[in-house]
Motif scaffolding. Sequence first.
Motif, PDB file in Angstrom:
ATOM      1  N   UNK A  60      53.033  15.437  44.366  1.00 10.28           N
ATOM      2  CA  UNK A  60      51.875  16.279  44.066  1.00 10.28           C
ATOM      3  C   UNK A  60      50.720  15.435  43.502  1.00 10.28           C
ATOM      4  N   UNK A  61      51.069  14.484  42.640  1.00 10.18           N
ATOM      5  CA  UNK A  61      50.035  13.586  42.092  1.00 10.18           C
ATOM      6  C   UNK A  61      49.386  12.769  43.203  1.00 10.18           C
ATOM      7  N   UNK A  62      50.235  12.268  44.096  1.00  7.33           N
ATOM      8  CA  UNK A  62      49.725  11.474  45.219  1.00  7.33           C
ATOM      9  C   UNK A  62      48.816  12.329  46.098  1.00  7.33           C
ATOM     10  N   UNK A 103      56.442   6.989  46.099  1.00  3.27           N
ATOM     11  CA  UNK A 103      55.693   7.803  47.053  1.00  3.27           C
ATOM     12  C   UNK A 103      54.254   7.324  47.159  1.00  3.27           C
ATOM     13  N   UNK A 104      53.794   7.229  48.399  1.00  6.61           N
ATOM     14  CA  UNK A 104      52.397   6.876  48.638  1.00  6.61           C
ATOM     15  C   UNK A 104      51.973   7.533  49.948  1.00  6.61           C
ATOM     16  N   UNK A 105      50.793   7.205  50.382  1.00  7.43           N
ATOM     17  CA  UNK A 105      50.293   7.765  51.638  1.00  7.43           C
ATOM     18  C   UNK A 105      49.849   6.614  52.526  1.00  7.43           C
ATOM     19  N   UNK A 106      50.195   6.692  53.800  1.00  4.81           N
ATOM     20  CA  UNK A 106      49.714   5.702  54.749  1.00  4.81           C
ATOM     21  C   UNK A 106      48.236   5.972  55.024  1.00  4.81           C
ATOM     22  N   UNK A 109      47.235   9.108  56.865  1.00  2.00           N
ATOM     23  CA  UNK A 109      47.461  10.425  56.265  1.00  2.00           C
ATOM     24  C   UNK A 109      48.914  10.854  56.197  1.00  2.00           C
ATOM     25  N   UNK A 110      49.819  10.059  56.755  1.00  2.00           N
ATOM     26  CA  UNK A 110      51.242  10.395  56.634  1.00  2.00           C
ATOM     27  C   UNK A 110      51.743  10.014  55.235  1.00  2.00           C
ATOM     28  N   UNK A 111      52.794  10.686  54.819  1.00  2.00           N
ATOM     29  CA  UNK A 111      53.362  10.398  53.499  1.00  2.00           C
ATOM     30  C   UNK A 111      54.408   9.292  53.646  1.00  2.00           C
ATOM     31  N   UNK A 112      54.328   8.296  52.799  1.00  2.00           N
ATOM     32  CA  UNK A 112      55.272   7.178  52.851  1.00  2.00           C
ATOM     33  C   UNK A 112      56.216   7.232  51.651  1.00  2.00           C
ATOM     34  N   UNK A 113      57.498   7.118  51.930  1.00  2.00           N
ATOM     35  CA  UNK A 113      58.514   7.059  50.881  1.00  2.00           C
ATOM     36  C   UNK A 113      59.167   5.678  50.955  1.00  2.00           C
TER      37      UNK A 113
ATOM     38  N   UNK B  24      42.720  -1.103  45.893  1.00  2.00           N
ATOM     39  CA  UNK B  24      41.850  -0.316  45.014  1.00  2.00           C
ATOM     40  C   UNK B  24      42.526   0.954  44.515  1.00  2.00           C
ATOM     41  N   UNK B  25      43.821   0.972  44.562  1.00  2.00           N
ATOM     42  CA  UNK B  25      44.626   2.045  44.003  1.00  2.00           C
ATOM     43  C   UNK B  25      45.957   1.428  43.628  1.00  2.00           C
ATOM     44  N   UNK B  26      46.792   2.196  42.934  1.00  2.00           N
ATOM     45  CA  UNK B  26      48.069   1.625  42.492  1.00  2.00           C
ATOM     46  C   UNK B  26      49.260   2.158  43.277  1.00  2.00           C
ATOM     47  N   UNK B  27      48.985   2.744  44.427  1.00  2.00           N
ATOM     48  CA  UNK B  27      50.081   3.350  45.200  1.00  2.00           C
ATOM     49  C   UNK B  27      50.703   2.415  46.228  1.00  2.00           C
ATOM     50  N   UNK B  28      50.024   1.347  46.556  1.00  2.00           N
ATOM     51  CA  UNK B  28      50.541   0.490  47.620  1.00  2.00           C
ATOM     52  C   UNK B  28      51.226  -0.771  47.098  1.00  2.00           C
TER      53      UNK B  28
END
Lengths: 175, 143
Positions: A60-62, A103-106, A109-113, B24-28
């Motif tokens: 949800x945060x992502x 969890x992140x997003x490609x 726009x796809x969700x990456x786990x 530029x973000x901390x998700x990757x």
Amino acid sequence: MTTALMTASRRSGLIAWPVSSQGRSPSADTLGRCYRIARQHLLSSLALRSAAEQALAELETVRKETSAAGWDGYGALPIDADAYSQARMFIQALPTTVPAPEISVDPDGEVALDWMFGKSLRFSVSVGKHGRLTFASLLGHRVIDGTEWLDTGIPATILNELTAIATEAKGAGLV
Amino acid sequence: MAGENAAPVATELAAGERLSRFLFGDRHYSSTKRLVKPGAFDPSPYRELSVGHTTGLTTAEVWSLGEVVRIHTRLPKLYARADIDAAHVVERKLKAIRDDEGYERHTNILGWPDIEDPDTRKRVWKNLATGLADSAALALPTD
């Protein structure tokens, strides 16, 4: 009986997201009710619930962080709403024995786990809007990729690969 | 470096050259595991991945270049960078082409397989991005 509930014999067990039942008989309805009650009991266990809820909260945060185009600075597409929904189902269907993913997003726009245990010891799956699961895993020099679909739960190919890497990581003291 | 008024000339970078992907973000990436995620090297929905050519720069100069890139992105913070030797690009049959477009040292990783079927393209590109991410070294401003 035509009920198609996910059975406890599957690796994902009762906690898994149920497969849509094709059954229309009273027995199928009863089994369905029993399944939902048992699953709710499992989810109410703090230990089981916390891992799933932690991942869902992170998702949800992502979602909020990536809701606008260009969130990565390089023109990434915003998170796809359907991919988000599919990712929720994927997380809810994960066996409780599997560690929570990052969890992140490609950028498409796809969700990456991601499960990253160490250098060349990782598993990554991208969840697409129609439930397409594109995965890549590295186990030393062994590189595997593939495409599966979420429509009948998490495919055995993905669970097996993820389990193999998690087991290797545990053996190496990385978990 | 190209002169201020000189037209950028594209140059293919060979193995041994260092490329930096500014994040530029901390998700990757994972700062605790010091690992980069495939998303950092995923060019989709485009066919090129923007990086900086950072061979020969000091650590401070690399971060300064990252700041230049950040200004271009208009994002508030540069979180990290992922450094990779161009050898890992070349071995995957990709090309690192320095063009200095937008800013000096700008480089594109090109040659992503042109595959019509979207499922196959996603799979092949994810494989490449995962391999590149695994080969990259994470650097944080606090290092």
